[in-house]
Write an enzyme that holds these catalytic residues in place. Sequence first.
Site, PDB file in Angstrom:
ATOM      1  N   GLY A  15       0.788  -1.235   0.000  1.00 25.96           N
ATOM      2  CA  GLY A  15       0.000   0.000   0.000  1.00 25.96           C
ATOM      3  C   GLY A  15       0.816   1.280   0.000  1.00 25.96           C
ATOM      4  CB  SER A  16       4.265   2.259  -0.931  1.00 26.19           C
ATOM      5  OG  SER A  16       4.395   1.884  -2.273  1.00 26.19           O
ATOM      6  CG  ASN A  17       1.707   3.317  -5.707  1.00 24.35           C
ATOM      7  OD1 ASN A  17       2.053   4.345  -6.292  1.00 24.35           O
ATOM      8  ND2 ASN A  17       2.404   2.195  -5.781  1.00 24.35           N
ATOM      9  CE  LYS A  68     -11.376 -12.388 -12.193  1.00 26.02           C
ATOM     10  NZ  LYS A  68     -10.288 -11.778 -12.948  1.00 26.02           N
ATOM     11  CG  MET A  93      -0.934  -8.388  -6.527  1.00 27.57           C
ATOM     12  SD  MET A  93       0.119  -7.526  -7.712  1.00 27.57           S
ATOM     13  CE  MET A  93       1.127  -8.884  -8.250  1.00 27.57           C
ATOM     14  NE  ARG A  94      -7.922 -11.270  -6.832  1.00 30.31           N
ATOM     15  CZ  ARG A  94      -7.828 -12.607  -6.765  1.00 30.31           C
ATOM     16  NH1 ARG A  94      -8.452 -13.368  -7.626  1.00 30.31           N
ATOM     17  NH2 ARG A  94      -7.115 -13.177  -5.810  1.00 30.31           N
ATOM     18  CG  LEU A  95      -6.221 -10.171 -15.711  1.00 30.15           C
ATOM     19  CD1 LEU A  95      -6.469 -11.231 -16.785  1.00 30.15           C
ATOM     20  CD2 LEU A  95      -5.930  -8.829 -16.357  1.00 30.15           C
ATOM     21  CG  ASN A 110      -2.854  -1.177 -13.023  1.00 30.94           C
ATOM     22  OD1 ASN A 110      -2.736  -1.229 -11.790  1.00 30.94           O
ATOM     23  ND2 ASN A 110      -2.134  -1.951 -13.823  1.00 30.94           N
ATOM     24  CG  HIS A 112       2.853  -2.362 -15.232  1.00 29.02           C
ATOM     25  ND1 HIS A 112       2.535  -3.570 -14.636  1.00 29.02           N
ATOM     26  CD2 HIS A 112       3.894  -2.616 -16.060  1.00 29.02           C
ATOM     27  CE1 HIS A 112       3.352  -4.502 -15.090  1.00 29.02           C
ATOM     28  NE2 HIS A 112       4.193  -3.952 -15.952  1.00 29.02           N
TER      29      HIS A 112
HETATM   30  C1  GRF Z   1       3.516  -0.989  -7.530  1.00 30.09           C
HETATM   31  O1  GRF Z   1       4.842  -1.110  -7.909  1.00 30.09           O
HETATM   32  C2  GRF Z   1       2.621  -0.896  -8.740  1.00 30.09           C
HETATM   33  O2  GRF Z   1       3.254  -0.350  -9.842  1.00 30.09           O
HETATM   34  C3  GRF Z   1       2.267  -2.327  -8.996  1.00 30.09           C
HETATM   35  O3  GRF Z   1       2.187  -2.920  -7.731  1.00 30.09           O
HETATM   36  C4  GRF Z   1       3.012  -2.229  -6.824  1.00 30.09           C
HETATM   37  C5  GRF Z   1       2.198  -1.911  -5.602  1.00 30.09           C
HETATM   38  O4  GRF Z   1       2.986  -1.433  -4.559  1.00 30.09           O
HETATM   39  N1  GRF Z   1       1.063  -2.422  -9.789  1.00 30.09           N
HETATM   40  P1  GRF Z   1       2.326  -0.800  -3.252  1.00 30.09           P
HETATM   41  O5  GRF Z   1       1.444  -1.878  -2.629  1.00 30.09           O
HETATM   42  O6  GRF Z   1       1.533   0.399  -3.662  1.00 30.09           O
HETATM   43  O7  GRF Z   1       3.478  -0.465  -2.366  1.00 30.09           O
END
Ligand code: GRF
Length: 193
Positions: A15-17, A68, A93-95, A110, A112
């Site tokens: 969850g750093s983002n 799903k 982490m899923r489509l 998203n 990436h």
């Molecule tokens: C990030 O690097 C993002 O680009 C990818 O998953 C990672 C998530 O990191 N999709 P965090 O959980 O936000 O730290």
Amino acid sequence: MKDKAQLAVFASGTGSNYDAIDRAIKQGELDAEVAILVCDRPGAQVIEKAEQNKVATFVFNPKDYQTKTDFEAEIAKQLREVKVDWIVLAGYMRLVGPTLLSAYQGKMINIHPSLLPAFPGLDAIGQALQAGVKVSGVTIHYVDQGMDTGKIIAQQPVKIEEDMTREGLQCKLQEVEHMLYPKTIQQLIKEGE
Ligand code: GRF
């Protein structure tokens, strides 16, 4: 409609983002509210972060649902209740399947850790190092039914130095992510007003 754009952040891990988005909101750089955190991994670190901020959470285990479509229908219900405007995937982490895609078309993004279309899918950092590229970076894109295939919104390159470790590259990419994601979300919100 509420004054501020209502975000649903979807995450599976650290969850750093999520943190970066929260920080930008608190600093007045992002004119939005996180209405709900959706997490498909009970026990993930991001849940505690959202709870500390008193953000509503919907945490589920996909194994508790037959399909799903079933769990996405439940997510859609939760999002409707808090009137979500944008879905922001941050390490989910899923489509995403048709149930959510059709309800939030053009309103789901998203992030990436590569310059798409290079290195989609899992372990983009490992893929870049393995390929020996000199530049990688971060992409923010709309979500479609494919794996990291949606229309690109923003990109920022990151130089890969000669003896850079995986951790070193990850750290540089995350620095960029934490700046680029809130900034891009803000731009999209403003464009949509
Ligand atoms: C990030 O690097 C993002 O680009 C990818 O998953 C990672 C998530 O990191 N999709 P965090 O959980 O936000 O730290």
